[in-house]
Scaffold this active site. Structure first.
Site, PDB file in Angstrom:
ATOM      1  N   LYS A 175       3.336   1.198 -10.434  1.00  0.00           N
ATOM      2  CA  LYS A 175       4.256   0.082 -10.139  1.00  0.00           C
ATOM      3  C   LYS A 175       3.407  -1.032  -9.532  1.00  0.00           C
ATOM      4  O   LYS A 175       3.134  -1.049  -8.338  1.00  0.00           O
ATOM      5  CB  LYS A 175       5.329   0.560  -9.162  1.00  0.00           C
ATOM      6  CG  LYS A 175       6.666  -0.180  -9.206  1.00  0.00           C
ATOM      7  CD  LYS A 175       6.597  -1.692  -9.143  1.00  0.00           C
ATOM      8  CE  LYS A 175       6.690  -2.263  -7.752  1.00  0.00           C
ATOM      9  NZ  LYS A 175       6.455  -3.736  -7.715  1.00  0.00           N
ATOM     10  N   GLU A 250      -2.444   2.144   2.913  1.00  0.00           N
ATOM     11  CA  GLU A 250      -3.510   1.179   3.236  1.00  0.00           C
ATOM     12  C   GLU A 250      -2.809  -0.117   3.576  1.00  0.00           C
ATOM     13  O   GLU A 250      -2.189  -0.718   2.692  1.00  0.00           O
ATOM     14  CB  GLU A 250      -4.419   0.949   2.031  1.00  0.00           C
ATOM     15  CG  GLU A 250      -5.503   1.958   1.831  1.00  0.00           C
ATOM     16  CD  GLU A 250      -6.369   2.158   3.030  1.00  0.00           C
ATOM     17  OE1 GLU A 250      -6.531   1.216   3.842  1.00  0.00           O
ATOM     18  OE2 GLU A 250      -6.875   3.277   3.189  1.00  0.00           O
ATOM     19  N   CYS A 284      -7.425  -7.420   2.566  1.00  0.00           N
ATOM     20  CA  CYS A 284      -7.100  -6.650   3.785  1.00  0.00           C
ATOM     21  C   CYS A 284      -8.304  -6.679   4.702  1.00  0.00           C
ATOM     22  O   CYS A 284      -8.184  -6.538   5.909  1.00  0.00           O
ATOM     23  CB  CYS A 284      -6.804  -5.190   3.485  1.00  0.00           C
ATOM     24  SG  CYS A 284      -5.889  -4.905   2.029  1.00  0.00           S
TER      25      CYS A 284
END
Ligand code: UN1
Length: 495
Positions: A175, A250, A284
Site C-alpha cells: 500500500k 519507522e 526521516c
C-alpha cells in the site's frame, strides 16, 4: 486523456471496485498530470488478502535460494531501468534526479543483498543437554505481510520491506503513499517480469484511512511494516497490539548535527547543506537541528546562510536544480506555519522563511531554504519534526551540553558530530541516544546493508536493512530430535 492506472490483485491488473480514482500531479508543476490511480475500497483489499494467502501457500514452499534468484533478476531489471524509474520518480515526488537515481540504487543494493541471503538465512544447531539428541533452530516464513510506505523514498523504502519479506517466503501486500503511486506501479512490474509468482505480490492503491486500515485490521495479515508519522504509528500500534500482530515502525526524527570548535568547518558546511536541504528536508534522517559550539557559532552561521541562500530551487528534472519542491501544498503550509511559530518563540529567521517569488517556480510547492538562529532547547522548532527545508541552530558551550541537547527530544533516529578530537568522538558515539550516529558526515546517508532505525519514539525496536530485518520477516522454529530410543526428561535426566 490521462491514463487510468490499476491495482494488481489476484494475479491481474484490476480497476478498483469503487470505480473511483485520484490524481497524481507533479509537485514541481501542478499543470502536469501524471495519471489517475485507484481510490480502492475495502473489498479490493479483501480480495488482495485472499489472493496473497494463496500466493503464500506456494511461495513459502519454494526453496529460499530459488526465491533469491528471483530477487537477483529483480536487481538486474532495476539496474536496466534505473534511469527510467528515476525520471518517473522525480516527476511525481520532486527530488532532484541525482537523488532519485540514488533511491533506485538503494533498491538495487537491497535486491542483491536479499538475493544472497537466500543461501544463508542461517539457523543454529546447538548442543542438547541430553545424549543422542539434537537441538536446532531455523527461520520459517510467517504469512501475508502488509507494507505501508511513505512518499519520500518511493522505491528504496518499499524495497527495504518487500525484498526481505519475499526472501523469507512471505507474500506481500503493498500500500504505497498516495503521492507516489507511479513508482510503486513500476516496481511491481519489475517484480512480475523477474518471475515472481503473481499472487505473491498485491498492489492496492488508495487512502490509508480506508485500504490501509482494512489491511491492518484484517486477521489474515499477521505482519505489518510501516514507515511514516509517529501519530499514525501510534494508531497502528494500538490495533496491532489488540490483534497480536507483528509490527515494525519507522517514524519521525529531529536529527541534530553537532559542530565542535575544532571541526573542519568547510567539511561541516558541505555536510549540513546536504543533510538539511537535500531531498528538500523530507527525509526521516534529515538534519533539522544544528548544534554549534559557541566559539565557531557566529562564523559558521554566516557561512551557512551565504551558501544556503545560493542553493538553486527548481524542478528536479532540471540539471541545475539543487533543491526541488515539497511534496504538496499542506507540506509547504506546515513549514510556513513553523516560521510563524519560530518568530513567536523568539527565534530569528536568518534565512528564507518564505515561498520564493520567482515566476518560474509559481506552479510548484517550493519553499526557500530556511534557517532559524537563536533557538533554545525546548522551543517547538527545536522539538517537533517539520519535514521540510528548515534548520534550527542552537548554541552550546561544550560537548556535554551538545549531547544533552541532542538527547533532549522524543525522537532518536540519527545524529552527527564534526570534530577532530578522537576521544570526544568515541564518547559521543556512546552517549548520543540515536539508532545511527555519523562522525564527520551528515545525518543522512545510511547504506542498505546495515541495520536502519531509531530509538525512543522513532521506532518500536525493530530495524530495517542489513541482516536484522530478516528476523522480523521470519519466525524462529526450534526442533529437538531425540534418537536415543528412550524417554529422556529435560532438566531431570541430565546426569
Ligand atoms: C528516510 O529518511 O526516510 O540515510 C530514509 C538516508 C537514506 C534513507 C533515508 N539512505 O538518508
Amino acid at each position: 486523456m490521462p491514463e487510468h492506472f490499476k491495482n494488481f490483485i489476484a494475479g491481474d491488473w484490476a480497476a478498483p471496485t469503487s470505480g473511483e480514482y485520484f490524481e497524481n500531479r507533479n509537485p514541481a508543476d501542478q499543470n502536469d498530470l501524471i495519471g489517475l490511480f485507484p481510490r480502492s475500497a475495502p473489498t479490493d483489499m479483501q480480495r488482495a488478502i485472499a489472493s496473497a494467502q494463496r500466493g503464500f501457500a506456494r511461495w513459502s514452499k519454494t526453496p529460499a535460494p530459488v526465491r533469491g534468484q528471483v530477487l537477483q533478476r529483480v536487481g538486474q531489471l532495476l539496474v536496466e531501468r534505473k534511469e527510467q524509474i528515476a525520471r518517473a520518480m522525480t516527476r511525481e515526488m520532486g527530488k532532484v534526479l541525482a537523488e532519485t537515481r540514488g533511491d533506485v540504487q538503494e533498491g538495487i543494493d537491497t535486491a542483491f543483498y536479499a538475493a544472497t541471503e537466500g543461501r544463508r538465512l542461517f539457523g543454529r544447531v546447538v548442543p542438547s543437554e541430553l545424549r543422542h539428541k539434537w537441538a536446532m533452530s531455523y527461520r520459517r516464513p510467517i504469512g501475508v505481510t502488509g507494507l505501508i510506505t511513505p512518499f519520500n523514498f518511493p522505491l528504496a523504502i518499499p524495497t527495504w520491506k518487500m525484498f526481505p519479506a519475499l526472501l523469507c517466503g512471505n507474500a506481500v501486500i503493498f500500500k504505497p503513499a498516495e503521492d507516489v503511486p507511479h513508482t510503486a506501479h513500476l516496481l511491481v512490474e519489475v517484480l512480475l517480469e523477474a518471475g515472481l509468482p503473481p499472487e505473491v505480490v498485491q498492489l492496492v492503491h488508495g487512502q490509508g484511512s480506508v485500504v490501509g486500515r482494512a489491511m491492518v485490521e484484517h486477521e489474515g495479515v499477521p505482519v505489518i511494516s510501516f514507515t511514516g508519522s509517529t501519530e499514525t504509528g501510534a494508531v497502528l500500534g494500538a490495533t496491532c497490539g489488540r490483534l497480536h500482530k507483528r509490527l515494525s515502525l519507522e517514524m519521525g526524527g529531529k536529527n541534530a548535527m553537532i559542530v565542535m570548535d575544532d571541526a573542519d568547518l568547510d567539511l561541516a558546511l558541505d555536510g549540513v547543506l546536504w543533510g538539511a536541504f537535500g531531498t528538500t528536508g523530507q527525509r526521516c534522517t534529515a538534519t533539522s537541528r544544528l548544534i554549534l559550539h559557541e566559539k565557531i557559532h557566529d562564523r559558521f552561521v554566516t557561512m551557512l546562510c551565504d551558501r544556503a541562500g545560493k542553493l538553486r530551487l527548481g524542478p528536479g528534472l532540471d540539471d541545475k536544480t539543487e533543491v526541488g519542491p515539497l511534496i504538496h501544498e499542506e507540506a509547504r503550509q506546515k513549514v510556513d506555519a513553523y516560521v510563524g511559530i519560530a518568530k513567536e518563540e523568539g527565534a530569528a529567521v536568518v534565512l528564507g522563511g518564505r515561498t520564493p517569488g520567482e515566476k518560474r517556480l509559481e506552479c510548484g510547492w517550493f519553499y526557500e531554504p530556511t534557517v532559524f538562529a537563536g533557538v533554545k532547547p525546548g522551543m517547538r522548532v527545536e522539538q517537533e519534526e517539520i519535514f521540510g527545508p528548515a534548520l534550527s541552530v542552537i548554541k552550546v558551550g561544550s560537548l556535554d551540553q551538545a549531547i544533552k541537547v541532542n538527547n533532549g527530544v522524543k525522537y532518536g533516529l540519527s545524529s552527527s558530530l564534526y570534530t577532530r578530537d578522537v576521544n570526544g568522538a568515541f564518547r559521543a558515539m556512546e552517549e548520543l541516544d540515536n539508532g545511527i550516529t555519523y562522525v564527520n558526515a551528515p545525518t543522512i546517508g545510511a547504506e542498505a546493508h546495515l541495520p536502519f532505525g531509531g530509538v525512543k519514539q522513532t521506532g518500536n525496536g525493530h530495524r530495517e536493512g542489513g541482516w536484522e530485518v530478516y528476523d522480523f520477516y521470519s519466525e524462529t522454529k526450534v526442533v529437538y530430535v531425540d534418537y536415543s530410543g528412550r524417554l529422556q526428561r529435560a532438566q531431570i535426566d541430565t546426569e
